[in-house]
Design a protein around this motif. Sequence first.
Motif, PDB file in Angstrom:
ATOM      1  N   GLY A   1      12.880  -7.329  -3.324  1.00 16.37           N
ATOM      2  CA  GLY A   1      12.741  -7.594  -1.904  1.00 16.37           C
ATOM      3  C   GLY A   1      13.867  -7.001  -1.091  1.00 16.37           C
ATOM      4  N   SER A   2      14.945  -6.591  -1.764  1.00 15.55           N
ATOM      5  CA  SER A   2      16.088  -6.005  -1.056  1.00 15.55           C
ATOM      6  C   SER A   2      15.940  -4.496  -0.870  1.00 15.55           C
ATOM      7  CB  SER A   2      17.381  -6.305  -1.813  1.00 15.55           C
ATOM      8  OG  SER A   2      17.352  -5.724  -3.116  1.00 15.55           O
ATOM      9  N   GLU A   3      14.918  -3.916  -1.486  1.00 11.79           N
ATOM     10  CA  GLU A   3      14.717  -2.474  -1.389  1.00 11.79           C
ATOM     11  C   GLU A   3      14.310  -2.072   0.046  1.00 11.79           C
ATOM     12  OE1 GLU A   3      13.591  -3.886  -5.517  1.00 11.79           O
ATOM     13  OE2 GLU A   3      13.141  -4.487  -3.462  1.00 11.79           O
ATOM     14  N   ARG A   4      14.633  -0.860   0.401  1.00 13.07           N
ATOM     15  CA  ARG A   4      14.229  -0.343   1.706  1.00 13.07           C
ATOM     16  C   ARG A   4      12.706  -0.314   1.803  1.00 13.07           C
ATOM     17  NH1 ARG A   4      16.189   5.458   4.311  1.00 13.07           N
ATOM     18  NH2 ARG A   4      15.165   5.190   6.351  1.00 13.07           N
ATOM     19  N   GLY A   5      12.194  -0.778   2.924  1.00 13.24           N
ATOM     20  CA  GLY A   5      10.750  -0.808   3.101  1.00 13.24           C
ATOM     21  C   GLY A   5      10.083  -2.047   2.535  1.00 13.24           C
TER      22      GLY A   5
ATOM     23  N   MET B   1       0.829  -1.201   0.000  1.00 16.72           N
ATOM     24  CA  MET B   1       0.000   0.000   0.000  1.00 16.72           C
ATOM     25  C   MET B   1       0.867   1.257   0.000  1.00 16.72           C
ATOM     26  SD  MET B   1      -3.173  -0.672  -0.317  1.00 16.72           S
ATOM     27  CE  MET B   1      -3.769   0.962   0.052  1.00 16.72           C
ATOM     28  N   GLU B   2       1.975   1.229   0.703  1.00 18.82           N
ATOM     29  CA  GLU B   2       2.885   2.375   0.718  1.00 18.82           C
ATOM     30  C   GLU B   2       3.488   2.588  -0.670  1.00 18.82           C
ATOM     31  OE1 GLU B   2       4.898   5.679   1.587  1.00 18.82           O
ATOM     32  OE2 GLU B   2       3.350   4.715   2.812  1.00 18.82           O
ATOM     33  N   MET B   3       3.835   1.512  -1.356  1.00 18.54           N
ATOM     34  CA  MET B   3       4.334   1.630  -2.726  1.00 18.54           C
ATOM     35  C   MET B   3       3.266   2.253  -3.623  1.00 18.54           C
ATOM     36  SD  MET B   3       6.162  -2.104  -2.946  1.00 18.54           S
ATOM     37  CE  MET B   3       6.554  -1.958  -4.665  1.00 18.54           C
ATOM     38  N   HIS B   4       2.027   1.842  -3.428  1.00 14.25           N
ATOM     39  CA  HIS B   4       0.914   2.372  -4.219  1.00 14.25           C
ATOM     40  C   HIS B   4       0.716   3.862  -3.940  1.00 14.25           C
ATOM     41  CE1 HIS B   4      -2.651   2.580  -6.514  1.00 14.25           C
ATOM     42  NE2 HIS B   4      -3.533   2.265  -5.586  1.00 14.25           N
ATOM     43  N   ARG B   5       0.738   4.233  -2.662  1.00 13.59           N
ATOM     44  CA  ARG B   5       0.538   5.640  -2.298  1.00 13.59           C
ATOM     45  C   ARG B   5       1.663   6.531  -2.810  1.00 13.59           C
ATOM     46  NH1 ARG B   5      -1.584   3.356   2.656  1.00 13.59           N
ATOM     47  NH2 ARG B   5       0.549   3.255   3.485  1.00 13.59           N
TER      48      ARG B   5
END
Length: 248
Positions: free
Chosen positions: A84-88, A49-53
């Motif tokens: 999957g290694s990205e922050r967050g 959801m954070e990626m979407h926002r």
Amino acid sequence: MPFIDHVSDSDLERLALDRVVPGLLACGFCYVDGLLGELAGDAVLDQVMEMHRSGALQDGRLAGSVPGVHRRNIRGDKICWVSGSERGCEAISFLLNLIDKLISVCASRLGCKAIRERSKAMVACYPGNGAGYVKHVDNPNFDGRCITCIYYLNKNWNAKEHGGILRIFPEGKSYVADIKPLFDRLLFFWSDRRNPHEVQPSYSTSLHPAAGQQLRLMESKHDCLVFDLRERTARFLKASGKAERKRT
């Protein structure tokens, strides 16, 4: 993260051998409900959801174009690719590692070559405006992709009201399989021509983010390597294509 050790290797092996392998061999697809549980599933959902926002999701692309046909009439999803290694993305990484373990247990029992690689995970959202994806095959050209896995993130989803069903048309069968995109459900199916499938339109009837739009994390696709390479090359694609054609 608090849920990192809640699934044992023996549990995964039992799940793979009792459910996933028999389902793929008998039907060409299989799904597992309640994979992570509420706590871990919510953690994955929050990160998606954070990626979407944040605007990280962009219109899904087509491999080719059809004259006079708009892209959204073929696929209406918004996507981004993550390792999957990205922050967050800690919870997403946990999920991907779990799926990798499941697939590694299944591989030797599925009568195919060792599966040693997968693509990045595709995070996808079907906005609640009738968006879907017409009937297609993930790997129609024998490029090495073997198994597609989709993890669904939709809470309180009513398929009759909200749509968004994934319909599989198993090759040579007289039936179709309708998979509801329910929260914490993991779906496996063969990526090749054995499983044409479509995503039926998703409709917005609520402001709740998981009801108004379909969210899913698709790990697509585990590759069946001819020889061990960490990165795809033209040579790998050519070799894997030849191997698949010889087998069929």
